[in-house]
Design a protein around this motif. Structure first.
Motif, PDB file in Angstrom:
ATOM      1  N   LEU A  37      -7.622  37.146  21.154  1.00 15.61           N
ATOM      2  CA  LEU A  37      -6.776  36.982  20.288  1.00 15.61           C
ATOM      3  C   LEU A  37      -5.350  36.600  20.481  1.00 15.61           C
ATOM      4  CD1 LEU A  37      -8.030  39.535  17.518  1.00 15.61           C
ATOM      5  CD2 LEU A  37      -8.678  37.024  17.580  1.00 15.61           C
ATOM      6  N   PRO A  38      -4.866  37.060  21.546  1.00 18.07           N
ATOM      7  CA  PRO A  38      -3.380  36.713  21.777  1.00 18.07           C
ATOM      8  C   PRO A  38      -3.429  35.237  22.404  1.00 18.07           C
ATOM      9  CG  PRO A  38      -3.990  38.877  22.887  1.00 18.07           C
ATOM     10  CD  PRO A  38      -5.106  38.142  22.198  1.00 18.07           C
ATOM     11  N   GLY A  39      -4.620  34.726  23.161  1.00 17.70           N
ATOM     12  CA  GLY A  39      -4.631  33.436  23.722  1.00 17.70           C
ATOM     13  C   GLY A  39      -4.730  32.414  22.580  1.00 17.70           C
ATOM     14  N   LEU A  40      -5.449  32.821  21.623  1.00 14.84           N
ATOM     15  CA  LEU A  40      -5.525  31.770  20.559  1.00 14.84           C
ATOM     16  C   LEU A  40      -4.231  31.771  19.617  1.00 14.84           C
ATOM     17  CD1 LEU A  40      -9.175  32.826  19.027  1.00 14.84           C
ATOM     18  CD2 LEU A  40      -8.420  30.797  20.083  1.00 14.84           C
ATOM     19  N   GLY A  41      -3.590  32.885  19.705  1.00 11.35           N
ATOM     20  CA  GLY A  41      -2.209  32.797  18.828  1.00 11.35           C
ATOM     21  C   GLY A  41      -1.440  31.999  19.714  1.00 11.35           C
ATOM     22  N   VAL A  42      -1.343  32.009  21.014  1.00 13.49           N
ATOM     23  CA  VAL A  42      -0.362  31.228  21.834  1.00 13.49           C
ATOM     24  C   VAL A  42      -0.601  29.599  21.438  1.00 13.49           C
ATOM     25  CG1 VAL A  42       0.359  30.618  24.076  1.00 13.49           C
ATOM     26  CG2 VAL A  42       0.250  32.993  23.482  1.00 13.49           C
ATOM     27  N   LEU A  43      -2.125  29.654  21.494  1.00 11.89           N
ATOM     28  CA  LEU A  43      -2.298  28.158  21.167  1.00 11.89           C
ATOM     29  C   LEU A  43      -1.836  27.563  20.110  1.00 11.89           C
ATOM     30  CD1 LEU A  43      -5.826  27.817  22.921  1.00 11.89           C
ATOM     31  CD2 LEU A  43      -3.740  27.368  23.917  1.00 11.89           C
ATOM     32  N   PHE A  44      -1.971  28.297  18.895  1.00 11.39           N
ATOM     33  CA  PHE A  44      -1.903  28.306  17.323  1.00 11.39           C
ATOM     34  C   PHE A  44      -0.223  28.032  17.360  1.00 11.39           C
ATOM     35  CE2 PHE A  44      -0.506  29.134  13.324  1.00 11.39           C
ATOM     36  CZ  PHE A  44      -0.925  28.465  12.355  1.00 11.39           C
ATOM     37  N   GLU A  45       0.438  28.852  18.046  1.00 10.24           N
ATOM     38  CA  GLU A  45       2.150  28.605  18.107  1.00 10.24           C
ATOM     39  C   GLU A  45       2.341  27.158  18.696  1.00 10.24           C
ATOM     40  OE1 GLU A  45       5.310  31.678  19.522  1.00 10.24           O
ATOM     41  OE2 GLU A  45       4.210  30.918  21.202  1.00 10.24           O
ATOM     42  N   MET A  46       1.755  26.945  19.700  1.00 13.13           N
ATOM     43  CA  MET A  46       1.944  25.499  20.182  1.00 13.13           C
ATOM     44  C   MET A  46       1.629  24.361  19.323  1.00 13.13           C
ATOM     45  SD  MET A  46       0.492  26.055  24.008  1.00 13.13           S
ATOM     46  CE  MET A  46       0.664  24.330  24.718  1.00 13.13           C
ATOM     47  N   ILE A  47       0.628  24.428  18.575  1.00 13.69           N
ATOM     48  CA  ILE A  47       0.322  23.672  17.603  1.00 13.69           C
ATOM     49  C   ILE A  47       1.217  23.634  16.571  1.00 13.69           C
ATOM     50  CG2 ILE A  47      -1.613  22.888  15.548  1.00 13.69           C
ATOM     51  CD1 ILE A  47      -3.616  23.956  17.824  1.00 13.69           C
ATOM     52  N   ARG A  49       4.496  24.695  16.220  1.00 13.29           N
ATOM     53  CA  ARG A  49       5.567  24.227  16.579  1.00 13.29           C
ATOM     54  C   ARG A  49       5.723  22.386  16.839  1.00 13.29           C
ATOM     55  NH1 ARG A  49       8.235  28.649  20.730  1.00 13.29           N
ATOM     56  NH2 ARG A  49       8.497  30.118  19.301  1.00 13.29           N
ATOM     57  N   SER A  50       4.655  22.062  17.194  1.00 14.45           N
ATOM     58  CA  SER A  50       4.770  20.721  17.336  1.00 14.45           C
ATOM     59  C   SER A  50       4.189  19.833  16.045  1.00 14.45           C
ATOM     60  CB  SER A  50       3.726  20.182  18.552  1.00 14.45           C
ATOM     61  OG  SER A  50       2.401  20.420  18.291  1.00 14.45           O
ATOM     62  N   SER A  51       4.146  20.580  15.029  1.00 16.68           N
ATOM     63  CA  SER A  51       3.526  20.020  13.763  1.00 16.68           C
ATOM     64  C   SER A  51       4.679  19.514  13.079  1.00 16.68           C
ATOM     65  CB  SER A  51       2.456  20.792  12.976  1.00 16.68           C
ATOM     66  OG  SER A  51       1.321  21.200  13.915  1.00 16.68           O
ATOM     67  N   GLU A  52       4.446  18.465  12.001  1.00 16.00           N
ATOM     68  CA  GLU A  52       5.553  18.385  11.068  1.00 16.00           C
ATOM     69  C   GLU A  52       5.378  19.064   9.602  1.00 16.00           C
ATOM     70  OE1 GLU A  52       8.081  16.171  11.413  1.00 16.00           O
ATOM     71  OE2 GLU A  52       7.262  15.568  13.458  1.00 16.00           O
ATOM     72  N   VAL A  53       6.067  19.471   9.011  1.00 12.08           N
ATOM     73  CA  VAL A  53       6.075  20.302   7.926  1.00 12.08           C
ATOM     74  C   VAL A  53       4.779  19.973   6.876  1.00 12.08           C
ATOM     75  CG1 VAL A  53       7.239  20.913   5.614  1.00 12.08           C
ATOM     76  CG2 VAL A  53       8.683  20.754   7.521  1.00 12.08           C
ATOM     77  N   ARG A  58      -0.502  22.078   5.163  1.00  9.33           N
ATOM     78  CA  ARG A  58      -1.878  21.801   5.237  1.00  9.33           C
ATOM     79  C   ARG A  58      -2.802  23.006   5.991  1.00  9.33           C
ATOM     80  NH1 ARG A  58      -6.317  21.053   2.875  1.00  9.33           N
ATOM     81  NH2 ARG A  58      -7.953  19.809   4.245  1.00  9.33           N
ATOM     82  N   MET A  59      -1.863  23.482   7.030  1.00 11.92           N
ATOM     83  CA  MET A  59      -2.562  24.511   7.743  1.00 11.92           C
ATOM     84  C   MET A  59      -2.744  25.741   6.687  1.00 11.92           C
ATOM     85  SD  MET A  59      -1.676  24.203  11.692  1.00 11.92           S
ATOM     86  CE  MET A  59      -0.129  23.267  11.656  1.00 11.92           C
ATOM     87  N   VAL A  60      -1.428  26.123   6.141  1.00 15.96           N
ATOM     88  CA  VAL A  60      -1.215  27.059   5.313  1.00 15.96           C
ATOM     89  C   VAL A  60      -2.217  27.167   4.340  1.00 15.96           C
ATOM     90  CG1 VAL A  60       0.419  28.408   3.934  1.00 15.96           C
ATOM     91  CG2 VAL A  60       1.115  27.643   6.074  1.00 15.96           C
TER      92      VAL A  60
END
Length: 78
Positions: A37-47, A49-53, A58-60
């Motif tokens: 889970l921490p690894g997936l969290g880090v990957l999601f964080e990267m996505i 932060r690089s996503s537009e609003v 849409r993810m939310v």
């Protein structure tokens, strides 16, 4: 190991992987041991932060709909 070191270790682990290999990392982590889970969290964080609003919205929306669909699909306790 502090949080920054964990993030860096996770990024280093996947940094040079191909798209197919990244898919394998994600798919093998989903539903597996909670240590992933921490690894997936880090990957999601990267996505995130690089996503537009609009992408973030849409993810939310997807998450919200999934959570509420899962609630209504759960069997009632009676």
């Amino acid at each position: 190991m502090n949080n920054l070191d964990l993030r860096q270790a996770i990024v280093r682990r996947v940094q040079n992987k191909s798209g197919e290999e990244l898919t394998d990392v994600i798919e093998s982590s989903i539903g597996s041991d909670e240590r992933a889970l921490p690894g997936l969290g880090v990957l999601f964080e990267m996505i995130w932060r690089s996503s537009e609003v609009p992408e973030q919205n849409r993810m939310v929306e997807l998450l919200y709909n999934h959570l509420h669909t899962a609630e209504s699909a759960a069997p009632s306790p009676s």
